[in-house]
Design a protein around this motif. Sequence first.
Motif, mmCIF file in Angstrom:
data_model
loop_
_atom_site.group_PDB
_atom_site.id
_atom_site.type_symbol
_atom_site.label_atom_id
_atom_site.label_comp_id
_atom_site.label_asym_id
_atom_site.label_seq_id
_atom_site.Cartn_x
_atom_site.Cartn_y
_atom_site.Cartn_z
ATOM 1 N N VAL A 13 48.535 -1.695 78.304
ATOM 2 C CA VAL A 13 48.661 -2.287 79.735
ATOM 3 C C VAL A 13 48.320 -0.863 80.767
ATOM 4 C CG1 VAL A 13 50.467 -2.586 81.467
ATOM 5 C CG2 VAL A 13 50.292 -3.899 79.254
ATOM 6 N N SER A 14 48.867 0.120 80.308
ATOM 7 C CA SER A 14 48.513 1.492 81.371
ATOM 8 C C SER A 14 47.102 1.552 81.327
ATOM 9 C CB SER A 14 49.242 2.709 80.876
ATOM 10 O OG SER A 14 49.187 3.907 81.657
ATOM 11 N N ARG A 15 46.566 1.586 80.281
ATOM 12 C CA ARG A 15 44.992 1.984 80.332
ATOM 13 C C ARG A 15 44.430 0.813 80.959
ATOM 14 N NH1 ARG A 15 44.165 3.898 73.996
ATOM 15 N NH2 ARG A 15 44.966 6.096 74.390
ATOM 16 N N GLU A 16 44.861 -0.360 80.989
ATOM 17 C CA GLU A 16 43.969 -1.332 81.632
ATOM 18 C C GLU A 16 44.380 -1.402 83.041
ATOM 19 O OE1 GLU A 16 45.607 -4.950 79.872
ATOM 20 O OE2 GLU A 16 44.324 -4.903 78.008
ATOM 21 N N TRP A 17 45.540 -1.015 83.367
ATOM 22 C CA TRP A 17 46.032 -0.828 84.668
ATOM 23 C C TRP A 17 45.101 0.272 85.289
ATOM 24 C CZ3 TRP A 17 49.860 -3.058 87.903
ATOM 25 C CH2 TRP A 17 50.085 -2.612 89.077
ATOM 26 N N VAL A 18 44.908 1.434 84.846
ATOM 27 C CA VAL A 18 43.966 2.499 85.413
ATOM 28 C C VAL A 18 42.791 2.055 85.482
ATOM 29 C CG1 VAL A 18 43.229 4.749 84.848
ATOM 30 C CG2 VAL A 18 45.775 4.312 84.727
ATOM 31 N N ALA A 19 42.185 1.338 84.693
ATOM 32 C CA ALA A 19 40.790 0.789 84.490
ATOM 33 C C ALA A 19 40.509 0.108 85.809
ATOM 34 C CB ALA A 19 40.526 0.211 83.306
ATOM 35 N N GLU A 20 41.507 -0.983 85.968
ATOM 36 C CA GLU A 20 41.420 -1.748 87.239
ATOM 37 C C GLU A 20 41.493 -1.271 88.426
ATOM 38 O OE1 GLU A 20 43.719 -5.777 88.809
ATOM 39 O OE2 GLU A 20 43.501 -5.420 86.635
ATOM 40 N N HIS A 21 42.643 -0.154 88.635
ATOM 41 C CA HIS A 21 43.155 0.305 89.964
ATOM 42 C C HIS A 21 42.714 1.730 90.246
ATOM 43 C CE1 HIS A 21 45.712 -3.205 90.681
ATOM 44 N NE2 HIS A 21 45.995 -2.788 89.520
ATOM 45 N N GLY A 22 42.172 2.593 89.182
ATOM 46 C CA GLY A 22 41.887 3.681 89.270
ATOM 47 C C GLY A 22 42.661 4.706 88.753
ATOM 48 N N GLU A 23 42.045 6.035 88.535
ATOM 49 C CA GLU A 23 43.105 6.958 87.966
ATOM 50 C C GLU A 23 44.276 7.452 89.025
ATOM 51 O OE1 GLU A 23 41.629 10.072 85.686
ATOM 52 O OE2 GLU A 23 40.109 9.017 84.596
ATOM 53 N N ALA A 24 43.682 7.448 90.272
ATOM 54 C CA ALA A 24 44.575 7.754 91.333
ATOM 55 C C ALA A 24 45.690 6.858 91.656
ATOM 56 C CB ALA A 24 44.000 8.146 92.738
ATOM 57 N N GLU A 25 45.747 5.604 91.119
ATOM 58 C CA GLU A 25 46.808 4.757 91.157
ATOM 59 C C GLU A 25 47.540 4.261 89.885
ATOM 60 O OE1 GLU A 25 49.122 2.598 93.662
ATOM 61 O OE2 GLU A 25 47.613 3.964 94.211
ATOM 62 N N ALA A 26 48.201 5.273 89.183
ATOM 63 C CA ALA A 26 48.840 4.964 87.834
ATOM 64 C C ALA A 26 50.072 3.861 88.328
ATOM 65 C CB ALA A 26 49.246 6.041 87.403
ATOM 66 N N PRO A 27 50.396 2.991 87.272
ATOM 67 C CA PRO A 27 51.469 2.158 87.328
ATOM 68 C C PRO A 27 52.900 2.688 87.538
ATOM 69 C CG PRO A 27 50.607 2.173 85.231
ATOM 70 C CD PRO A 27 49.961 2.942 85.864
ATOM 71 N N SER A 28 53.546 2.089 88.234
ATOM 72 C CA SER A 28 55.120 2.656 88.349
ATOM 73 C C SER A 28 55.838 2.048 87.087
ATOM 74 C CB SER A 28 55.669 2.007 89.637
ATOM 75 O OG SER A 28 55.863 0.673 89.406
ATOM 76 N N MET A 29 56.996 2.545 86.766
ATOM 77 C CA MET A 29 57.871 2.250 85.626
ATOM 78 C C MET A 29 58.168 0.855 85.778
ATOM 79 S SD MET A 29 58.635 4.509 83.327
ATOM 80 C CE MET A 29 59.021 6.258 83.584
#
Length: 73
Positions: A13-29
Motif C-alpha cells: 500500500v505504501s509503495r502504491e501510494w508513493v507511485a500514485e502521489h509522488g515521493e514528496a507525499e508519503a502516506p500518514s499512519m
Amino acid sequence: MTLTDRQIRILRVSREWVAEHGEAEAPSMRELAQAAGLASPSTVSYQLRRMREQGVAVETRGRPSGRCPHCGR
C-alpha cells in the motif's frame, strides 16, 4: 527477513501510494491504516516498528525512512 501478510500489505500500500502521489507525499499512519484495511493507526505503527527491526523501512508522512532520497538506499 520474513514479513507477515499484514506487513506485506502495508509495504504494498505504501509503495502504491508513493507511485500514485509522488515521493514528496508519503502516506500518514491513518491513511496507511485505512488503505491497508487495518483497524487503527496504532496497528500500523506497531507493524512499522517490527519491520524496521528487520531492516525494512517504510516512509510515512512526518517520519523519514532513513533512505537516501536519490537512490533509495
